[in-house]
Design a protein around this motif. Structure first.
Motif, PDB file in Angstrom:
ATOM      1  N   TYR A 209       0.858  -1.182   0.000  1.00  0.00           N
ATOM      2  CA  TYR A 209       0.000   0.000   0.000  1.00  0.00           C
ATOM      3  C   TYR A 209       0.895   1.233   0.000  1.00  0.00           C
ATOM      4  CZ  TYR A 209      -3.904   3.082   0.946  1.00  0.00           C
ATOM      5  OH  TYR A 209      -4.857   4.063   0.839  1.00  0.00           O
ATOM      6  N   ARG A 210       0.635   2.114  -0.954  1.00  0.00           N
ATOM      7  CA  ARG A 210       1.449   3.320  -1.097  1.00  0.00           C
ATOM      8  C   ARG A 210       0.677   4.514  -0.548  1.00  0.00           C
ATOM      9  NH1 ARG A 210       2.561   6.792  -6.037  1.00  0.00           N
ATOM     10  NH2 ARG A 210       4.572   7.788  -5.635  1.00  0.00           N
ATOM     11  N   LYS A 211       1.203   5.087   0.516  1.00  0.00           N
ATOM     12  CA  LYS A 211       0.462   6.119   1.234  1.00  0.00           C
ATOM     13  C   LYS A 211       0.204   7.376   0.408  1.00  0.00           C
ATOM     14  CE  LYS A 211       1.233   5.399   6.176  1.00  0.00           C
ATOM     15  NZ  LYS A 211       1.723   6.056   7.411  1.00  0.00           N
ATOM     16  N   VAL A 212       1.179   7.782  -0.404  1.00  0.00           N
ATOM     17  CA  VAL A 212       1.092   9.091  -1.035  1.00  0.00           C
ATOM     18  C   VAL A 212      -0.102   9.207  -1.984  1.00  0.00           C
ATOM     19  CG1 VAL A 212       2.580   8.594  -3.015  1.00  0.00           C
ATOM     20  CG2 VAL A 212       2.479  10.924  -2.120  1.00  0.00           C
ATOM     21  N   CYS A 213      -0.515   8.079  -2.576  1.00  0.00           N
ATOM     22  CA  CYS A 213      -1.631   8.161  -3.521  1.00  0.00           C
ATOM     23  C   CYS A 213      -2.773   7.219  -3.135  1.00  0.00           C
ATOM     24  CB  CYS A 213      -1.160   7.847  -4.934  1.00  0.00           C
ATOM     25  SG  CYS A 213      -0.579   6.152  -5.115  1.00  0.00           S
ATOM     26  N   SER A 214      -2.679   6.639  -1.943  1.00  0.00           N
ATOM     27  CA  SER A 214      -3.721   5.711  -1.469  1.00  0.00           C
ATOM     28  C   SER A 214      -3.985   4.607  -2.473  1.00  0.00           C
ATOM     29  CB  SER A 214      -5.013   6.480  -1.163  1.00  0.00           C
ATOM     30  OG  SER A 214      -4.786   7.435  -0.164  1.00  0.00           O
ATOM     31  N   ASN A 215      -2.916   4.043  -3.019  1.00  0.00           N
ATOM     32  CA  ASN A 215      -3.050   2.979  -4.014  1.00  0.00           C
ATOM     33  C   ASN A 215      -2.564   1.650  -3.475  1.00  0.00           C
ATOM     34  OD1 ASN A 215      -4.182   4.337  -6.104  1.00  0.00           O
ATOM     35  ND2 ASN A 215      -2.484   4.064  -7.517  1.00  0.00           N
ATOM     36  N   GLY A 216      -3.268   0.587  -3.857  1.00  0.00           N
ATOM     37  CA  GLY A 216      -2.771  -0.750  -3.585  1.00  0.00           C
ATOM     38  C   GLY A 216      -1.924  -1.223  -4.747  1.00  0.00           C
ATOM     39  N   LEU A 217      -0.799  -1.873  -4.444  1.00  0.00           N
ATOM     40  CA  LEU A 217       0.083  -2.425  -5.464  1.00  0.00           C
ATOM     41  C   LEU A 217       0.054  -3.939  -5.322  1.00  0.00           C
ATOM     42  CD1 LEU A 217       3.133  -0.030  -4.802  1.00  0.00           C
ATOM     43  CD2 LEU A 217       1.115   0.403  -6.206  1.00  0.00           C
ATOM     44  N   HIS A 218      -0.300  -4.632  -6.396  1.00  0.00           N
ATOM     45  CA  HIS A 218      -0.574  -6.070  -6.303  1.00  0.00           C
ATOM     46  C   HIS A 218       0.481  -6.888  -7.030  1.00  0.00           C
ATOM     47  CE1 HIS A 218      -4.443  -5.081  -4.546  1.00  0.00           C
ATOM     48  NE2 HIS A 218      -4.532  -4.148  -5.469  1.00  0.00           N
ATOM     49  N   VAL A 219       1.751  -6.554  -6.801  1.00  0.00           N
ATOM     50  CA  VAL A 219       2.828  -7.226  -7.529  1.00  0.00           C
ATOM     51  C   VAL A 219       3.420  -8.386  -6.739  1.00  0.00           C
ATOM     52  CG1 VAL A 219       3.431  -5.260  -8.965  1.00  0.00           C
ATOM     53  CG2 VAL A 219       4.446  -5.457  -6.707  1.00  0.00           C
ATOM     54  N   SER A 220       2.943  -8.642  -5.551  1.00  0.00           N
ATOM     55  CA  SER A 220       3.416  -9.783  -4.765  1.00  0.00           C
ATOM     56  C   SER A 220       2.841 -11.083  -5.323  1.00  0.00           C
ATOM     57  CB  SER A 220       2.999  -9.622  -3.298  1.00  0.00           C
ATOM     58  OG  SER A 220       3.197 -10.824  -2.593  1.00  0.00           O
ATOM     59  N   GLN A 221       3.570 -12.172  -5.094  1.00  0.00           N
ATOM     60  CA  GLN A 221       3.109 -13.498  -5.525  1.00  0.00           C
ATOM     61  C   GLN A 221       2.526 -14.298  -4.369  1.00  0.00           C
ATOM     62  OE1 GLN A 221       3.252 -14.374  -8.796  1.00  0.00           O
ATOM     63  NE2 GLN A 221       4.083 -12.341  -9.188  1.00  0.00           N
ATOM     64  N   ALA A 222       2.598 -13.775  -3.146  1.00  0.00           N
ATOM     65  CA  ALA A 222       2.244 -14.551  -1.951  1.00  0.00           C
ATOM     66  C   ALA A 222       0.734 -14.590  -1.733  1.00  0.00           C
ATOM     67  CB  ALA A 222       2.932 -13.951  -0.721  1.00  0.00           C
ATOM     68  N   GLU A 223       0.171 -15.786  -1.851  1.00  0.00           N
ATOM     69  CA  GLU A 223      -1.260 -15.997  -1.623  1.00  0.00           C
ATOM     70  C   GLU A 223      -1.494 -16.487  -0.206  1.00  0.00           C
ATOM     71  OE1 GLU A 223      -3.624 -15.409  -3.956  1.00  0.00           O
ATOM     72  OE2 GLU A 223      -2.143 -14.826  -5.466  1.00  0.00           O
ATOM     73  N   ILE A 224      -2.679 -16.213   0.326  1.00  0.00           N
ATOM     74  CA  ILE A 224      -3.082 -16.740   1.618  1.00  0.00           C
ATOM     75  C   ILE A 224      -3.886 -18.009   1.367  1.00  0.00           C
ATOM     76  CG2 ILE A 224      -4.282 -16.259   3.792  1.00  0.00           C
ATOM     77  CD1 ILE A 224      -1.998 -14.346   3.259  1.00  0.00           C
ATOM     78  N   GLU A 225      -3.383 -19.116   1.845  1.00  0.00           N
ATOM     79  CA  GLU A 225      -4.059 -20.387   1.622  1.00  0.00           C
ATOM     80  C   GLU A 225      -5.025 -20.684   2.769  1.00  0.00           C
ATOM     81  OE1 GLU A 225      -3.858 -22.140  -1.055  1.00  0.00           O
ATOM     82  OE2 GLU A 225      -2.210 -21.057  -2.018  1.00  0.00           O
ATOM     83  N   PHE A 226      -6.240 -21.010   2.424  1.00  0.00           N
ATOM     84  CA  PHE A 226      -7.220 -21.449   3.422  1.00  0.00           C
ATOM     85  C   PHE A 226      -8.177 -22.410   2.743  1.00  0.00           C
ATOM     86  CE2 PHE A 226     -10.201 -18.623   1.453  1.00  0.00           C
ATOM     87  CZ  PHE A 226      -9.469 -17.491   1.147  1.00  0.00           C
ATOM     88  N   SER A 227      -8.965 -23.103   3.534  1.00  0.00           N
ATOM     89  CA  SER A 227      -9.858 -24.100   2.945  1.00  0.00           C
ATOM     90  C   SER A 227     -11.299 -23.786   3.286  1.00  0.00           C
ATOM     91  CB  SER A 227      -9.504 -25.503   3.453  1.00  0.00           C
ATOM     92  OG  SER A 227      -9.658 -25.589   4.854  1.00  0.00           O
ATOM     93  N   ILE A 228     -12.165 -24.092   2.337  1.00  0.00           N
ATOM     94  CA  ILE A 228     -13.604 -23.912   2.518  1.00  0.00           C
ATOM     95  C   ILE A 228     -14.246 -25.290   2.408  1.00  0.00           C
ATOM     96  CG2 ILE A 228     -15.690 -22.797   1.645  1.00  0.00           C
ATOM     97  CD1 ILE A 228     -13.846 -20.697   0.349  1.00  0.00           C
ATOM     98  N   LYS A 229     -14.837 -25.736   3.485  1.00  0.00           N
ATOM     99  CA  LYS A 229     -15.474 -27.049   3.507  1.00  0.00           C
ATOM    100  C   LYS A 229     -16.985 -26.882   3.447  1.00  0.00           C
ATOM    101  CE  LYS A 229     -11.762 -29.470   5.933  1.00  0.00           C
ATOM    102  NZ  LYS A 229     -11.409 -30.356   7.079  1.00  0.00           N
ATOM    103  N   HIS A 230     -17.598 -27.549   2.492  1.00  0.00           N
ATOM    104  CA  HIS A 230     -19.040 -27.460   2.308  1.00  0.00           C
ATOM    105  C   HIS A 230     -19.713 -28.724   2.831  1.00  0.00           C
ATOM    106  CE1 HIS A 230     -18.027 -24.084  -0.124  1.00  0.00           C
ATOM    107  NE2 HIS A 230     -17.572 -24.792  -1.135  1.00  0.00           N
ATOM    108  N   SER A 231     -20.711 -28.541   3.622  1.00  0.00           N
ATOM    109  CA  SER A 231     -21.580 -29.649   4.000  1.00  0.00           C
ATOM    110  C   SER A 231     -22.984 -29.311   3.512  1.00  0.00           C
ATOM    111  CB  SER A 231     -21.576 -29.868   5.520  1.00  0.00           C
ATOM    112  OG  SER A 231     -22.061 -28.720   6.188  1.00  0.00           O
ATOM    113  N   LYS A 232     -23.922 -30.204   3.707  1.00  0.00           N
ATOM    114  CA  LYS A 232     -25.252 -29.999   3.147  1.00  0.00           C
ATOM    115  C   LYS A 232     -25.910 -28.726   3.653  1.00  0.00           C
ATOM    116  CE  LYS A 232     -29.606 -32.376   2.212  1.00  0.00           C
ATOM    117  NZ  LYS A 232     -30.371 -33.627   2.379  1.00  0.00           N
ATOM    118  N   ASN A 233     -25.725 -28.432   4.927  1.00  0.00           N
ATOM    119  CA  ASN A 233     -26.411 -27.279   5.508  1.00  0.00           C
ATOM    120  C   ASN A 233     -25.464 -26.209   6.037  1.00  0.00           C
ATOM    121  OD1 ASN A 233     -29.068 -28.431   5.165  1.00  0.00           O
ATOM    122  ND2 ASN A 233     -28.544 -29.829   6.844  1.00  0.00           N
TER     123      ASN A 233
END
Length: 278
Positions: A129-153
């Motif tokens: 995040y660059r403060k001077v222009c309030s911009n997000g820069l998305h040049v990183s390769q690092a993803e946040i891994e998490f899992s989504i488990k679905h059940s019937k309900n």
């Protein structure tokens, strides 16, 4: 000052998954049994196997990750038409980076995305995040891994511990990429119009000229040139590749009508093309 520029959209709008039969009193074909309703509007039609992830579940769990990691952060939330949503967590402790100018500060950022219309994958990644222009820069390769488990309900979201992930990001990417920012900063742009035209010819992001019969810069091209010159004046330095990249980045996120995922892909492409000039 930058805190005043952070968007604070309402992202916890009413939402539910209901059967189409209960809404229409009609049978629906297999694979299109349910409607996703967001803020009173049908935004998606899905199958019985679809696991709806409410923003309340996803974003609140994401925020708890930062709280559990004992990180100080500011938050930005964006809601696009009650369909797609992001939360940016801008981390204000442990690390910040100045690009050879005390006014030009870069902070680590985590972005989490969710959508009710299927346009965005439920996901998270590191960025800057660059403060001077309030911009997000998305040049990183690092993803946040998490899992989504679905059940019937039920849909259960399992988040990782953030402490080691954040430290790993700082060690492996934060200083590596910000050193590239520094390298770009050292290369001066002598002709801003030619620079913008060259980058547009490489990326095909949009057309540089107004039309086939008018070679003058288009409205979007002029916007990039104006941002580039304004930031150089604001930071009291000559136009350079770093400011050029940020001018394109600002226009990409403010003006072009792209999805969050498209913006991130184009951001990385712009960065790579401009960095090659360094």
């Amino acid at each position: 000052m930058y805190l005043q520029n952070l968007k604070q959209d309402e992202i916890f709008v009413s939402n539910e998954m209901k059967s189409l039969k209960s809404l229409t009193q009609m049978e629906s074909r297999r694979g299109l049994e349910n409607a996703i309703i967001s803020n009173g509007k049908i935004v998606n039609v899905v199958s019985n196997s679809y696991g709806h992830v409410p923003n309340e579940l996803f974003f609140k769990k994401a925020e708890q990750m930062l709280v559990d990691a004992d990180l100080n952060f500011q938050k930005q939330t964006i809601n696009r038409a009650d369909r797609s949503f992001i939360t940016d967590f801008i981390i204000e402790d442990k690390s910040q980076f100045s690009v050879k100018n005390d006014k030009d500060l870069i902070l680590p950022m985590l972005r989490f995305k969710n959508s009710y219309d299927g346009s965005e994958k439920t996901s998270g990644h590191f960025g800057f995040y660059r403060k001077v222009c309030s911009n997000g820069l998305h040049v990183s390769q690092a993803e946040i891994e998490f899992s989504i488990k679905h059940s019937k309900n039920n849909t259960d979201l399992i988040m990782p511990s953030l402490n080691k992930l954040f430290d790993k990001f700082l060690d492996n990417e934060f200083y590596t990429i910000t050193s590239k920012f520094d390298k770009m900063k050292k290369v001066e742009i002598l002709d801003t119009e030619k620079f913008v035209k060259d980058i547009l010819e490489r990326t095909k992001l949009f057309r540089y000229e107004c039309s086939d019969k008018n070679d003058n810069p288009s409205k979007k091209s002029r916007e990039v040139i104006e941002i580039l010159n304004y930031e150089a004046l604001l930071l009291n330095e000559s136009p350079n590749l770093w400011l050029g990249y940020n001018a394109f980045n600002a226009m990409l996120h403010r003006t072009l009508k792209k999805s969050f995922s498209q913006q991130e892909k184009l951001d990385k492409r712009l960065f790579n093309e401009i960095y090659e000039m360094a």
